[in-house]
Design an enzyme around this catalytic site. Structure first.
Site, short mmCIF file in Angstrom:
data_model
loop_
_atom_site.label_atom_id
_atom_site.label_comp_id
_atom_site.label_asym_id
_atom_site.label_seq_id
_atom_site.Cartn_x
_atom_site.Cartn_y
_atom_site.Cartn_z
N GLN A 1 0.84 -1.20 0.00
CA GLN A 1 0.00 0.00 0.00
C GLN A 1 0.87 1.24 0.00
O GLN A 1 0.36 2.36 -0.09
CB GLN A 1 -0.89 0.01 1.25
CG GLN A 1 -1.87 -1.13 1.32
CD GLN A 1 -2.47 -1.24 2.71
OE1 GLN A 1 -3.49 -0.63 3.02
NE2 GLN A 1 -1.84 -2.03 3.56
N ASN A 2 2.18 1.03 0.11
CA ASN A 2 3.10 2.17 0.21
C ASN A 2 3.41 2.74 -1.17
O ASN A 2 3.51 2.01 -2.15
CB ASN A 2 4.40 1.77 0.90
CG ASN A 2 4.15 1.30 2.32
OD1 ASN A 2 3.08 1.55 2.87
ND2 ASN A 2 5.12 0.64 2.91
N HIS B 1 -1.63 1.36 -4.29
CA HIS B 1 -2.03 2.76 -4.07
C HIS B 1 -1.20 3.74 -4.89
O HIS B 1 -1.19 4.94 -4.61
CB HIS B 1 -1.93 3.11 -2.57
CG HIS B 1 -3.01 2.48 -1.75
ND1 HIS B 1 -2.99 2.46 -0.37
CD2 HIS B 1 -4.15 1.85 -2.12
CE1 HIS B 1 -4.08 1.84 0.08
NE2 HIS B 1 -4.79 1.45 -0.96
P1 OAD Z 1 -1.31 3.06 9.02
O1 OAD Z 1 -0.58 4.31 9.37
O2 OAD Z 1 -2.78 3.07 9.11
O3 OAD Z 1 -0.78 1.88 9.93
C1 OAD Z 1 0.59 1.65 10.12
C2 OAD Z 1 0.76 0.43 10.98
O4 OAD Z 1 2.15 0.18 11.08
C3 OAD Z 1 0.21 0.56 12.40
O5 OAD Z 1 -0.64 -0.52 12.68
C4 OAD Z 1 1.47 0.48 13.29
O6 OAD Z 1 1.25 -0.29 14.46
C5 OAD Z 1 2.42 -0.28 12.37
N1 OAD Z 1 3.84 -0.02 12.63
C6 OAD Z 1 4.44 1.08 13.17
N2 OAD Z 1 5.77 0.90 13.25
C7 OAD Z 1 6.03 -0.34 12.74
C8 OAD Z 1 7.22 -1.12 12.55
N3 OAD Z 1 8.42 -0.66 12.89
N4 OAD Z 1 7.09 -2.35 12.01
C9 OAD Z 1 5.88 -2.84 11.65
N5 OAD Z 1 4.73 -2.14 11.81
C10 OAD Z 1 4.80 -0.92 12.35
O7 OAD Z 1 -0.81 2.64 7.56
P2 OAD Z 1 -1.50 1.70 6.47
O8 OAD Z 1 -2.31 0.63 7.13
O9 OAD Z 1 -0.44 1.31 5.53
O10 OAD Z 1 -3.54 5.27 1.58
O11 OAD Z 1 -2.47 2.72 5.79
C11 OAD Z 1 -3.22 2.30 4.68
C12 OAD Z 1 -3.47 3.45 3.75
O12 OAD Z 1 -4.04 4.55 4.46
C13 OAD Z 1 -2.23 4.07 3.15
O13 OAD Z 1 -1.73 3.33 2.03
C14 OAD Z 1 -2.69 5.41 2.74
C15 OAD Z 1 -3.49 5.80 3.96
O14 OAD Z 1 -4.52 6.64 3.77
C16 OAD Z 1 -3.51 6.21 0.63
O15 OAD Z 1 -2.78 7.17 0.66
C17 OAD Z 1 -4.44 5.95 -0.50
#
Ligand code: OAD
Length: 251
Positions: A112-113, A130
């Site tokens: 998603q990155n 994305h």
């Molecule tokens: P989020 O910011 O919602 O979630 C990030 C997750 O990473 C959280 O659950 C944290 O606990 C976890 N995290 C933090 N540090 C970490 C580490 N060192 N190792 C592993 N995990 C860690 O991000 P996404 O779920 O990717 O979309 O968000 C989904 C989408 O929402 C993104 O692609 C973006 C956003 O709106 C668009 O821009 C279209």
């Protein structure tokens, strides 16, 4: 039942991951989210220090925002381009690149990155559902998306296409359909191991991938905290991706 109890009734929580045992016929689907790039210095969207605390998402990442204020949208994505350009892959990205070398086409890596840290680490086949931060396209004509590392900050005008349309980031905004969904669902159908890494499990359709394949694949979550969809996983490995993945996949 409280949330955590309910989660634990379904998802076996483990703090000390051992190496992932894979058979020669296993097909692995890995979904990564912002957390996989957190140790590279790119802020996640939700949680402490999340990006949206500084910017309201609908002000910068939707077709409506683009219509209303393309300069603000480009200011936001220019800032993200600069941050991503300075970032380097971390051990989680390298571990996934090594996994691809070992499994070849039996690995499907979907992110998603919008950064390119998987590619910088050596991954060759990455599906960016994305979009990609360093690509742009025209919002009017059907010219193909093209590589673009420029920053477009106000007071400069947002760039224009030869057709007169505006050049926009090649990103899937809220309200738009993610890229490559046909390929993604085909890969989900045939995977035997599904792993989500560093994603909070709240943004669709990615949040529902695990429920889609439940029953025909082993499902594993990796991240420091349980995601919102934790009850759909069979195992949650709690820890930072940069520490858990190298252990999981071996050197
Ligand atoms: P989020 O910011 O919602 O979630 C990030 C997750 O990473 C959280 O659950 C944290 O606990 C976890 N995290 C933090 N540090 C970490 C580490 N060192 N190792 C592993 N995990 C860690 O991000 P996404 O779920 O990717 O979309 O968000 C989904 C989408 O929402 C993104 O692609 C973006 C956003 O709106 C668009 O821009 C279209």
């Amino acid at each position: 039942m409280g949330r955590v109890e309910r989660v634990r009734a379904f998802c076996r929580v483990n703090f000390i991951p051992t190496m992932l045992a894979l058979s020669p016929t296993d097909r692995v689907f890995v979904l990564t989210g912002a957390g996989v790039s957190a140790e590279s210095g790119i802020q996640t969207f939700r949680g402490a220090g999340g990006l949206w605390r500084n910017y309201r998402i609908e002000e910068v990442a939707s077709p409506r925002a683009w219509q209303r204020d393309p300069g603000l949208v480009w200011e936001f994505y220019s800032m993200r381009r600069r941050t991503a350009a300075a970032a380097k892959p971390n051990p989680a990205h390298f571990a996934l690149a090594r996994l691809e070398s070992a499994l070849q086409e039996r690995l499907f890596l979907c992110t998603q990155n919008v950064d390119n840290l998987h590619e910088q680490a050596g991954s060759k086949n990455v599906v960016h559902m994305h979009g990609e931060l360093f690509r742009s396209r025209c919002d009017t004509c059907n010219r193909s998306p093209f590589q673009d590392t420029n920053s477009y900050d106000p007071p400069g005008e947002p760039p224009r296409c030869e057709c007169g349309g505006r050049i926009r980031p090649h990103i899937c905004w809220f309200g738009e359909v993610p890229f490559e969904l046909d390929r993604i669902f085909a890969a989900l159908e045939i995977c035997s191991v599904f792993m989500a890494v560093g994603t909070s499990g709240v943004v669709e359709p990615a949040a529902s991938f695990v429920a889609h394949i439940a029953g025909h694949a082993r499902t594993i979550y990796v991240g420091p905290e349980e995601p919102a969809n934790a009850s759909s996983f069979t195992e949650c490995l709690l820890g930072r991706a940069g520490e858990v993945l190298p252990n999981l996949f071996g050197a």
